[in-house]
Design a protein around this motif. Structure first.
Motif, PDB file in Angstrom:
ATOM      1  N   GLU A 164      30.017  13.493 -50.180  1.00 33.15           N
ATOM      2  CA  GLU A 164      30.726  14.694 -49.754  1.00 33.15           C
ATOM      3  C   GLU A 164      32.181  14.628 -50.245  1.00 33.15           C
ATOM      4  OE1 GLU A 164      29.265  17.170 -48.347  1.00 33.15           O
ATOM      5  OE2 GLU A 164      27.328  16.167 -48.043  1.00 33.15           O
ATOM      6  N   VAL A 165      32.746  15.785 -50.519  1.00 32.91           N
ATOM      7  CA  VAL A 165      34.100  15.841 -51.069  1.00 32.91           C
ATOM      8  C   VAL A 165      35.115  15.191 -50.131  1.00 32.91           C
ATOM      9  CG1 VAL A 165      35.978  17.363 -51.792  1.00 32.91           C
ATOM     10  CG2 VAL A 165      33.628  17.879 -52.477  1.00 32.91           C
ATOM     11  N   ASP A 166      35.035  15.498 -48.842  1.00 37.40           N
ATOM     12  CA  ASP A 166      36.024  14.946 -47.902  1.00 37.40           C
ATOM     13  C   ASP A 166      35.972  13.419 -47.881  1.00 37.40           C
ATOM     14  OD1 ASP A 166      36.944  17.429 -47.243  1.00 37.40           O
ATOM     15  OD2 ASP A 166      35.820  17.589 -45.366  1.00 37.40           O
ATOM     16  N   ALA A 167      34.769  12.872 -47.941  1.00 38.78           N
ATOM     17  CA  ALA A 167      34.626  11.414 -47.936  1.00 38.78           C
ATOM     18  C   ALA A 167      35.182  10.814 -49.226  1.00 38.78           C
ATOM     19  CB  ALA A 167      33.162  11.023 -47.766  1.00 38.78           C
ATOM     20  N   GLU A 168      34.978  11.510 -50.343  1.00 36.30           N
ATOM     21  CA  GLU A 168      35.503  11.033 -51.619  1.00 36.30           C
ATOM     22  C   GLU A 168      37.032  11.093 -51.634  1.00 36.30           C
ATOM     23  OE1 GLU A 168      33.126   9.424 -52.716  1.00 36.30           O
ATOM     24  OE2 GLU A 168      32.441  10.367 -54.576  1.00 36.30           O
ATOM     25  N   LEU A 169      37.586  12.152 -51.087  1.00 34.00           N
ATOM     26  CA  LEU A 169      39.042  12.259 -50.982  1.00 34.00           C
ATOM     27  C   LEU A 169      39.619  11.106 -50.172  1.00 34.00           C
ATOM     28  CD1 LEU A 169      39.380  16.092 -50.301  1.00 34.00           C
ATOM     29  CD2 LEU A 169      40.302  14.893 -52.302  1.00 34.00           C
ATOM     30  N   SER A 170      38.975  10.797 -49.060  1.00 30.46           N
ATOM     31  CA  SER A 170      39.430   9.719 -48.195  1.00 30.46           C
ATOM     32  C   SER A 170      39.338   8.370 -48.906  1.00 30.46           C
ATOM     33  CB  SER A 170      38.595   9.695 -46.913  1.00 30.46           C
ATOM     34  OG  SER A 170      38.944   8.593 -46.105  1.00 30.46           O
ATOM     35  N   LEU A 171      38.221   8.127 -49.593  1.00 23.95           N
ATOM     36  CA  LEU A 171      38.022   6.857 -50.287  1.00 23.95           C
ATOM     37  C   LEU A 171      39.053   6.650 -51.391  1.00 23.95           C
ATOM     38  CD1 LEU A 171      36.140   4.362 -50.721  1.00 23.95           C
ATOM     39  CD2 LEU A 171      34.919   5.764 -52.416  1.00 23.95           C
ATOM     40  N   MET A 172      39.258   7.668 -52.210  1.00 24.12           N
ATOM     41  CA  MET A 172      40.209   7.539 -53.319  1.00 24.12           C
ATOM     42  C   MET A 172      41.643   7.381 -52.825  1.00 24.12           C
ATOM     43  SD  MET A 172      38.800  10.281 -56.132  1.00 24.12           S
ATOM     44  CE  MET A 172      37.048  10.399 -56.516  1.00 24.12           C
ATOM     45  N   SER A 173      41.984   8.113 -51.798  1.00 25.67           N
ATOM     46  CA  SER A 173      43.345   8.027 -51.255  1.00 25.67           C
ATOM     47  C   SER A 173      43.592   6.666 -50.605  1.00 25.67           C
ATOM     48  CB  SER A 173      43.581   9.139 -50.236  1.00 25.67           C
ATOM     49  OG  SER A 173      43.453  10.409 -50.834  1.00 25.67           O
ATOM     50  N   ARG A 174      42.604   6.204 -49.864  1.00 26.07           N
ATOM     51  CA  ARG A 174      42.747   4.941 -49.136  1.00 26.07           C
ATOM     52  C   ARG A 174      42.950   3.760 -50.077  1.00 26.07           C
ATOM     53  NH1 ARG A 174      38.569   5.649 -46.512  1.00 26.07           N
ATOM     54  NH2 ARG A 174      37.093   4.159 -47.408  1.00 26.07           N
ATOM     55  N   HIS A 175      42.320   3.822 -51.247  1.00 30.62           N
ATOM     56  CA  HIS A 175      42.397   2.703 -52.191  1.00 30.62           C
ATOM     57  C   HIS A 175      43.395   2.938 -53.321  1.00 30.62           C
ATOM     58  CE1 HIS A 175      39.076   0.317 -50.527  1.00 30.62           C
ATOM     59  NE2 HIS A 175      38.514   1.469 -50.244  1.00 30.62           N
ATOM     60  N   GLY A 176      44.131   4.024 -53.263  1.00 30.44           N
ATOM     61  CA  GLY A 176      45.168   4.268 -54.252  1.00 30.44           C
ATOM     62  C   GLY A 176      44.656   4.466 -55.665  1.00 30.44           C
TER      63      GLY A 176
END
Length: 244
Positions: A177-189
């Motif tokens: 899901e897009v929201d989960a991908e946004l969170s993953l990418m942001s969290r790991h820089g």
């Protein structure tokens, strides 16, 4: 009619279900690389064939009348073996591959390359923290240059060998899901995304997320369709090819 589906994809499972719903005998073959695969309807076999000779023998001895290659678009060896074995056994062969992302609304802004080595070079120009989503079997291409790189790696199955200590390995399976991908990418820089032109919707959310975060995308182009293979891209087309 008895159809052999070279499978392992969502498209292969949908085809197996559609054929069994029509009372067509189906044998789905899975490579066995995933420990807990999603099993399709109908008969299932897991494991290799022993090359072209073994596959041609199975087609003949198991009374297979049609072969459908619905493997991943990058499973080039299996596709080539399927064409050759079906030709040797004298049965029809069709390649069923989901459309790629060439027509995606964002595709014009991505960096397209022809190999994983080129993908690494392009990513080095675009960012310092790559998100590698090209698959477990491609990771050896990045080891030399990125052994000490703080890379985020996502795979479906655990790695067979120890990953570099600088890498963060995430085990997950789509659909995403897009929201989960946004969170993953942001969290790991993450600041550059590496993928391949798998197509479909299961893994497309990362492309939208990268765009929203202004993260550049590097895409490895698809290999060519095997010589001598007819290729279709929809379930209706492959059913029409088989049933009519």
């Amino acid at each position: 009619m008895r159809v052999l589906i070279l499978g392992g994809t969502a498209e292969a499972r949908a085809l197996a279900q559609a054929l069994t719903d029509r009372a067509v005998a189906v044998v789905s073959s899975l490579a066995g690389r995933v420990s807990t695969p999603r099993l399709p309807a109908g008969e299932v076999r897991i494991g290799g064939f022993g090359g072209i000779d073994g596959l041609a023998e199975l087609i003949s001895t198991d009374s297979i009348t049609h072969v459908v290659d619905a493997t991943h678009p990058y499973a080039t060896t299996m596709s080539a073996h399927g064409v050759a074995a079906a030709d040797r056994a004298g049965v029809p062969f069709v390649r069923y591959a989901r459309p790629g992302w060439r027509s995606h609304a964002l595709a014009g802004g991505w960096t397209w390359v022809s190999s994983y080595a080129e993908a690494q070079i392009a990513a080095d120009r675009l960012g310092s923290r790559p998100f590698i989503t090209t698959g477990r079997q491609t990771l050896t291409h990045y080891l030399d240059g990125w052994w000490d790189r703080r890379a985020l790696v996502r795979v479906v199955e655990p790695l067979g060998e120890q990953a570099p200590s600088a890498w963060t390995v995430v085990l997950d399976r789509g659909p995403y899901e897009v929201d989960a991908e946004l969170s993953l990418m942001s969290r790991h820089g993450v600041n550059v995304l590496l993928t391949k032109d798998s197509g479909g919707s299961y893994t497309a959310a990362k492309l939208t997320a990268a765009d929203r975060l202004s993260i550049p995308v590097v895409v490895v182009r698809r290999p060519d369709t095997p010589t001598g293979a007819r290729e279709v891209s929809t379930l209706d087309d492959v059913l029409a090819t088989l049933l009519h």
